[in-house]
Design a protein around this motif. Structure first.
Motif, PDB file in Angstrom:
ATOM      1  N   VAL A  67      46.706  59.213  55.360  1.00 53.91           N
ATOM      2  CA  VAL A  67      45.328  58.726  55.426  1.00 53.91           C
ATOM      3  C   VAL A  67      44.833  58.362  54.027  1.00 53.91           C
ATOM      4  N   LEU A  68      45.176  59.183  53.056  1.00 55.22           N
ATOM      5  CA  LEU A  68      44.742  58.927  51.682  1.00 55.22           C
ATOM      6  C   LEU A  68      45.332  57.629  51.135  1.00 55.22           C
ATOM      7  N   VAL A  69      46.584  57.333  51.487  1.00 55.53           N
ATOM      8  CA  VAL A  69      47.191  56.078  51.041  1.00 55.53           C
ATOM      9  C   VAL A  69      46.407  54.884  51.595  1.00 55.53           C
ATOM     10  N   SER A  70      46.081  54.948  52.892  1.00 52.97           N
ATOM     11  CA  SER A  70      45.331  53.851  53.511  1.00 52.97           C
ATOM     12  C   SER A  70      43.945  53.718  52.912  1.00 52.97           C
ATOM     13  N   VAL A  71      43.262  54.840  52.712  1.00 50.39           N
ATOM     14  CA  VAL A  71      41.905  54.804  52.152  1.00 50.39           C
ATOM     15  C   VAL A  71      41.922  54.274  50.718  1.00 50.39           C
ATOM     16  N   THR A  72      42.896  54.704  49.938  1.00 48.89           N
ATOM     17  CA  THR A  72      43.002  54.227  48.558  1.00 48.89           C
ATOM     18  C   THR A  72      43.230  52.723  48.518  1.00 48.89           C
ATOM     19  N   ALA A  73      44.128  52.227  49.360  1.00 42.97           N
ATOM     20  CA  ALA A  73      44.414  50.795  49.381  1.00 42.97           C
ATOM     21  C   ALA A  73      43.202  49.987  49.844  1.00 42.97           C
ATOM     22  N   LEU A  74      42.561  50.425  50.929  1.00 43.88           N
ATOM     23  CA  LEU A  74      41.403  49.703  51.449  1.00 43.88           C
ATOM     24  C   LEU A  74      40.235  49.742  50.468  1.00 43.88           C
ATOM     25  N   GLY A  75      39.990  50.899  49.882  1.00 38.75           N
ATOM     26  CA  GLY A  75      38.893  51.011  48.918  1.00 38.75           C
ATOM     27  C   GLY A  75      39.077  50.094  47.722  1.00 38.75           C
ATOM     28  N   ALA A  76      40.294  50.078  47.168  1.00 39.54           N
ATOM     29  CA  ALA A  76      40.564  49.222  46.020  1.00 39.54           C
ATOM     30  C   ALA A  76      40.476  47.749  46.388  1.00 39.54           C
ATOM     31  N   ALA A  77      41.020  47.377  47.549  1.00 38.28           N
ATOM     32  CA  ALA A  77      41.017  45.969  47.959  1.00 38.28           C
ATOM     33  C   ALA A  77      39.603  45.462  48.219  1.00 38.28           C
ATOM     34  N   LEU A  78      38.801  46.224  48.957  1.00 40.17           N
ATOM     35  CA  LEU A  78      37.457  45.772  49.315  1.00 40.17           C
ATOM     36  C   LEU A  78      36.532  45.710  48.095  1.00 40.17           C
ATOM     37  N   THR A  79      36.588  46.721  47.235  1.00 39.82           N
ATOM     38  CA  THR A  79      35.708  46.709  46.064  1.00 39.82           C
ATOM     39  C   THR A  79      36.128  45.647  45.053  1.00 39.82           C
ATOM     40  N   THR A  80      37.422  45.428  44.908  1.00 44.02           N
ATOM     41  CA  THR A  80      37.885  44.367  44.005  1.00 44.02           C
ATOM     42  C   THR A  80      37.467  42.996  44.529  1.00 44.02           C
ATOM     43  N   ALA A  81      37.604  42.778  45.839  1.00 46.27           N
ATOM     44  CA  ALA A  81      37.173  41.510  46.428  1.00 46.27           C
ATOM     45  C   ALA A  81      35.668  41.318  46.259  1.00 46.27           C
ATOM     46  N   ALA A  82      34.889  42.384  46.451  1.00 47.37           N
ATOM     47  CA  ALA A  82      33.437  42.286  46.277  1.00 47.37           C
ATOM     48  C   ALA A  82      33.079  41.971  44.827  1.00 47.37           C
ATOM     49  N   MET A  83      33.798  42.572  43.893  1.00 43.02           N
ATOM     50  CA  MET A  83      33.536  42.299  42.478  1.00 43.02           C
ATOM     51  C   MET A  83      33.747  40.823  42.161  1.00 43.02           C
ATOM     52  N   GLY A  84      34.831  40.246  42.693  1.00 46.93           N
ATOM     53  CA  GLY A  84      35.110  38.838  42.422  1.00 46.93           C
ATOM     54  C   GLY A  84      34.155  37.894  43.127  1.00 46.93           C
ATOM     55  N   LEU A  85      33.857  38.158  44.394  1.00 52.56           N
ATOM     56  CA  LEU A  85      33.043  37.243  45.185  1.00 52.56           C
ATOM     57  C   LEU A  85      31.556  37.349  44.861  1.00 52.56           C
ATOM     58  N   VAL A  86      31.084  38.537  44.536  1.00 53.83           N
ATOM     59  CA  VAL A  86      29.658  38.729  44.297  1.00 53.83           C
ATOM     60  C   VAL A  86      29.282  38.495  42.831  1.00 53.83           C
ATOM     61  N   THR A  87      30.057  39.064  41.912  1.00 53.11           N
ATOM     62  CA  THR A  87      29.703  38.970  40.494  1.00 53.11           C
ATOM     63  C   THR A  87      30.478  37.901  39.736  1.00 53.11           C
ATOM     64  N   ASN A  88      31.581  37.406  40.334  1.00 52.66           N
ATOM     65  CA  ASN A  88      32.422  36.395  39.692  1.00 52.66           C
ATOM     66  C   ASN A  88      33.060  36.914  38.397  1.00 52.66           C
ATOM     67  N   TYR A  89      33.386  38.202  38.387  1.00 52.59           N
ATOM     68  CA  TYR A  89      34.085  38.786  37.243  1.00 52.59           C
ATOM     69  C   TYR A  89      35.500  39.191  37.675  1.00 52.59           C
ATOM     70  N   PRO A  90      36.516  38.895  36.861  1.00 56.26           N
ATOM     71  CA  PRO A  90      37.907  39.226  37.239  1.00 56.26           C
ATOM     72  C   PRO A  90      38.254  40.675  36.926  1.00 56.26           C
ATOM     73  N   LEU A  91      37.557  41.593  37.571  1.00 58.64           N
ATOM     74  CA  LEU A  91      37.781  43.012  37.333  1.00 58.64           C
ATOM     75  C   LEU A  91      38.339  43.668  38.593  1.00 58.64           C
ATOM     76  N   ALA A  92      39.396  44.437  38.429  1.00 61.10           N
ATOM     77  CA  ALA A  92      39.987  45.167  39.552  1.00 61.10           C
ATOM     78  C   ALA A  92      39.434  46.585  39.575  1.00 61.10           C
TER      79      ALA A  92
END
Length: 217
Positions: A67-92
Motif C-alpha cells: 500500500v505504501l508503494v502505491s501511495v508514494t507513487a500516486l502522491g509523487a505523480a499527482l503533486t508533481t503534475a499539479a506543480m507543472g500544470l498549475v504553477t508552470n515550474y519544473p519541480l518534482a
C-alpha cells in the motif's frame, strides 16, 4: 520592407502553436519539449529511490508495504503534475526522507502513538502549514531563522537518515558499553552496504544518469 511585412503577416488558419508550447512557453524559456522530457526522465531516475525507501521506513510501524508503494507513487505523480500544470515550474515533488523517519521512529515507535493517530497529526500539521502559507506567517518564520541554523538542520536530518540506513543495513549494532558499535565488515549485509556506497559514489562522480537507481538495484 519585406521583412517587416512578413513579421506582421496574420496567422493562417491551423498555424496555432501546439498546446504544450502555449502552456509551458518552451521557446520563451530557452528550451524545447525534447529537452524537458529528457530532464523529467533524469529527475525521475534520481528520485525513484523513494519508491523503495519511503515504504521501507514507514512499514516498520505496521502499514502494509505494498500500500505504501502505491501511495508514494500516486502522491509523487499527482503533486508533481499539479506543480507543472498549475504553477508552470519544473519541480518534482515526493515524500521527504526526514519527516517519514521522524514519523516512524520517533512518534510511532518512540512515543508509542498508533500510526493511525499519527496520521491524524500529520493532517492537522498540513492544515496549519497551509494557513501559515496563506497568511504569510511561513515566510516570516523562515526569515527569522539564521542561515547557519538552516544549514545545521539540513545536515542533522541527513545524518539522522544516514544513521537509520546504517542501522537497517546492519553496519551499526547495539552495544552495552558505547551505545552503538560497528558490526564486523565481513558480514554479508555489511559488505553489501559498503559496496553499494562505493558504487553509488563512483556513479555519481562520473555523472551517470540514474546512478542512484542503479545503486539501489
Amino acid at each position: 520592407m519585406s521583412r517587416i511585412v512578413s513579421e506582421r503577416r496574420p496567422e493562417l488558419p491551423g498555424s496555432r502553436e501546439p498546446w504544450p508550447e502555449r502552456k509551458f512557453e518552451f521557446r520563451a524559456r530557452g528550451t524545447n519539449a525534447r529537452r524537458e522530457i529528457l530532464a523529467g526522465l533524469t529527475t525521475f531516475a534520481t528520485m525513484a529511490y523513494v519508491l523503495a525507501v519511503n515504504p521501507a521506513i514507514l512499514s516498520v510501524v505496521g502499514i502494509d508495504f505494498r500500500v505504501l508503494v502505491s501511495v508514494t507513487a500516486l502522491g509523487a505523480a499527482l503533486t508533481t503534475a499539479a506543480m507543472g500544470l498549475v504553477t508552470n515550474y519544473p519541480l518534482a515533488l515526493a515524500p521527504g526522507m526526514g519527516g517519514n523517519a521522524f514519523f516512524a521512529y520517533q512518534v510511532c515507535l518512540g512515543m508509542g502513538i498508533p500510526w493511525q493517530g499519527a496520521l491524524g497529526l500529520v493532517f492537522y500539521n498540513g492544515v496549519v502549514f497551509l494557513l501559515l502559507s496563506w497568511t504569510g506567517g511561513r515566510e516570516l518564520i523562515l526569515n527569522s531563522i539564521p542561515p547557519s541554523l538552516k544549514i545545521a538542520v539540513s545536515a542533522g536530518i541527513g545524518l539522522f537518515i544516514a544513521f537509520i540506513g546504517l542501522k537497517s543495513g546492519g553496519v551499526l549494532v547495539a552495544d552495552k558499553r558505547s551505545f552503538i558499535a560497528l558490526a564486523p565488515v565481513a558480514t554479508p549485509s555489511v559488505a553489501l552496504v559498503f559496496l553499494g556506497l562505493a558504487l553509488n559514489a563512483q556513479l555519481m562522480w562520473r555523472r551517470v544518469p540514474g546512478s542512484l537507481v542503479i545503486g539501489i538495484l
